[in-house]
Enzyme design. Sequence first.
Site, PDB file in Angstrom:
ATOM      1  N   HIS A   1       0.837  -1.204   0.000  1.00 14.61           N
ATOM      2  CA  HIS A   1       0.000   0.000   0.000  1.00 14.61           C
ATOM      3  C   HIS A   1       0.875   1.259   0.000  1.00 14.61           C
ATOM      4  O   HIS A   1       0.597   2.232  -0.704  1.00 14.61           O
ATOM      5  CB  HIS A   1      -0.876   0.048   1.266  1.00 14.61           C
ATOM      6  CG  HIS A   1      -1.844  -1.087   1.411  1.00 14.61           C
ATOM      7  ND1 HIS A   1      -1.717  -2.044   2.385  1.00 14.61           N
ATOM      8  CD2 HIS A   1      -2.969  -1.400   0.726  1.00 14.61           C
ATOM      9  CE1 HIS A   1      -2.728  -2.886   2.302  1.00 14.61           C
ATOM     10  NE2 HIS A   1      -3.496  -2.537   1.300  1.00 14.61           N
TER      11      HIS A   1
ATOM     12  N   GLN B   1     -18.181  -5.936  -0.949  1.00 13.63           N
ATOM     13  CA  GLN B   1     -17.332  -6.710  -1.856  1.00 13.63           C
ATOM     14  C   GLN B   1     -16.923  -8.063  -1.270  1.00 13.63           C
ATOM     15  O   GLN B   1     -16.171  -8.799  -1.892  1.00 13.63           O
ATOM     16  CB  GLN B   1     -16.103  -5.901  -2.276  1.00 13.63           C
ATOM     17  CG  GLN B   1     -15.040  -5.752  -1.201  1.00 13.63           C
ATOM     18  CD  GLN B   1     -13.947  -4.813  -1.667  1.00 13.63           C
ATOM     19  OE1 GLN B   1     -14.146  -3.611  -1.784  1.00 13.63           O
ATOM     20  NE2 GLN B   1     -12.767  -5.357  -1.933  1.00 13.63           N
TER      21      GLN B   1
ATOM     22  N   GLY C   1      -2.724  -1.508  -7.294  1.00 11.04           N
ATOM     23  CA  GLY C   1      -1.619  -2.468  -7.296  1.00 11.04           C
ATOM     24  C   GLY C   1      -1.856  -3.598  -8.287  1.00 11.04           C
ATOM     25  O   GLY C   1      -2.968  -4.124  -8.378  1.00 11.04           O
TER      26      GLY C   1
HETATM   27  P1  AMP Z   1      -6.566  -3.537  -0.364  1.00 18.22           P
HETATM   28  O1  AMP Z   1      -6.334  -2.806   0.912  1.00 18.22           O
HETATM   29  O2  AMP Z   1      -6.195  -4.971  -0.324  1.00 18.22           O
HETATM   30  O3  AMP Z   1      -7.947  -3.285  -0.927  1.00 18.22           O
HETATM   31  O4  AMP Z   1      -5.559  -2.903  -1.422  1.00 18.22           O
HETATM   32  C1  AMP Z   1      -5.548  -1.523  -1.697  1.00 18.22           C
HETATM   33  C2  AMP Z   1      -4.656  -1.276  -2.900  1.00 18.22           C
HETATM   34  O5  AMP Z   1      -3.333  -1.721  -2.603  1.00 18.22           O
HETATM   35  C3  AMP Z   1      -5.122  -2.060  -4.151  1.00 18.22           C
HETATM   36  O6  AMP Z   1      -4.957  -1.243  -5.295  1.00 18.22           O
HETATM   37  C4  AMP Z   1      -4.175  -3.221  -4.159  1.00 18.22           C
HETATM   38  O7  AMP Z   1      -3.970  -3.787  -5.443  1.00 18.22           O
HETATM   39  C5  AMP Z   1      -2.901  -2.583  -3.633  1.00 18.22           C
HETATM   40  N1  AMP Z   1      -1.998  -3.613  -3.104  1.00 18.22           N
HETATM   41  C6  AMP Z   1      -2.322  -4.622  -2.252  1.00 18.22           C
HETATM   42  N2  AMP Z   1      -1.255  -5.424  -2.041  1.00 18.22           N
HETATM   43  C7  AMP Z   1      -0.246  -4.914  -2.793  1.00 18.22           C
HETATM   44  C8  AMP Z   1       1.109  -5.296  -3.018  1.00 18.22           C
HETATM   45  N3  AMP Z   1       1.647  -6.366  -2.443  1.00 18.22           N
HETATM   46  N4  AMP Z   1       1.856  -4.541  -3.861  1.00 18.22           N
HETATM   47  C9  AMP Z   1       1.332  -3.442  -4.476  1.00 18.22           C
HETATM   48  N5  AMP Z   1       0.057  -3.033  -4.305  1.00 18.22           N
HETATM   49  C10 AMP Z   1      -0.725  -3.756  -3.480  1.00 18.22           C
END
Ligand code: AMP
Length: 281
Positions: free
Chosen positions: A37, A61, A148
């Site tokens: 993040h 979701q 991500g």
């Molecule tokens: P989340 O909190 O899982 O909904 O993720 C929020 C954002 O962080 C989304 O755009 C994810 O794709 C990105 N993200 C989650 N894990 C990673 C990672 N390991 N590397 C890069 N971006 C990430």
Amino acid sequence: MIIVKKINDIKKLLGATAGKDVKRGFVPTMGALHAGHISLIKQARVDAGLVICSIFVNPTQFNDPKDFEKYPVTADADIYLLEQAGCDILFMPPVEEMYPAGSKKIHFDLGFIETVLEGKYRPGHFQGVCQVVHRLLDIVMPDKLYLGQKDFQQCMVIKKMAGMYFPSLQVIVCATQRESSGLAMSSRNQRLSDQQKQQAVTIFTTLQYIKTHIQPGALTDIQQTAWHFLETSGFSVDYVAIAAANSLNPLDNWDGQEKIVALIAAFLGEVRLIDNITINY
Ligand code: AMP
């Protein structure tokens, strides 16, 4: 960093820069933040005058209620990490702020992309993702949105939704951040034991195996071998897929030229993990 919980308050705050040439970079998250993040926040910090992050564990979701209940919450640590990374505004709305009683849901016409892979195994998931991201974009009105690659299909879905509703938004996809073991960073990793974290590395080594060994022609054997690696490492596999990177059309055959992506979703105990690797990209 200013922390805001109400939609009206963030709108007022953002209104102060409206009309000025201050680009807004936005990173939506569900909290339990890690270096993945933070890499998005840092990229936004480089590109934009105002960096906004949201933390909202979006109930619409989650197709599995247990997954929602057990989603890790680490607010104090998140705030610390965001401050260190130079985030300007953190938007942390409660559920009733995002989904007030009687609020109408849009149905998003996502087409084929929500019928395969995550869409198939998590029915309604991408409608829920679009629901919340659409609302957040409507509130924050960013110039740039940071996502991500870890969530490859989600990036495609959000790009499609943004193309329909926010055509001037620039969507920036950032590289997947990994532990030194290769395990893709994920908030859900917090639910794994130390032993499971070691086992979980097999997802990445399997993706690398596919990338190294894939040949033009039939893809059935390599997919079966990958599936076998995962099962013998203790995973319950949802899918091992090789698909066209620009459409996510699953491929049985590869011409050796097309840009493709290998994607895996598998359970380790109760925890569902996903990862992907691009090939010929
Ligand atoms: P989340 O909190 O899982 O909904 O993720 C929020 C954002 O962080 C989304 O755009 C994810 O794709 C990105 N993200 C989650 N894990 C990673 C990672 N390991 N590397 C890069 N971006 C990430």
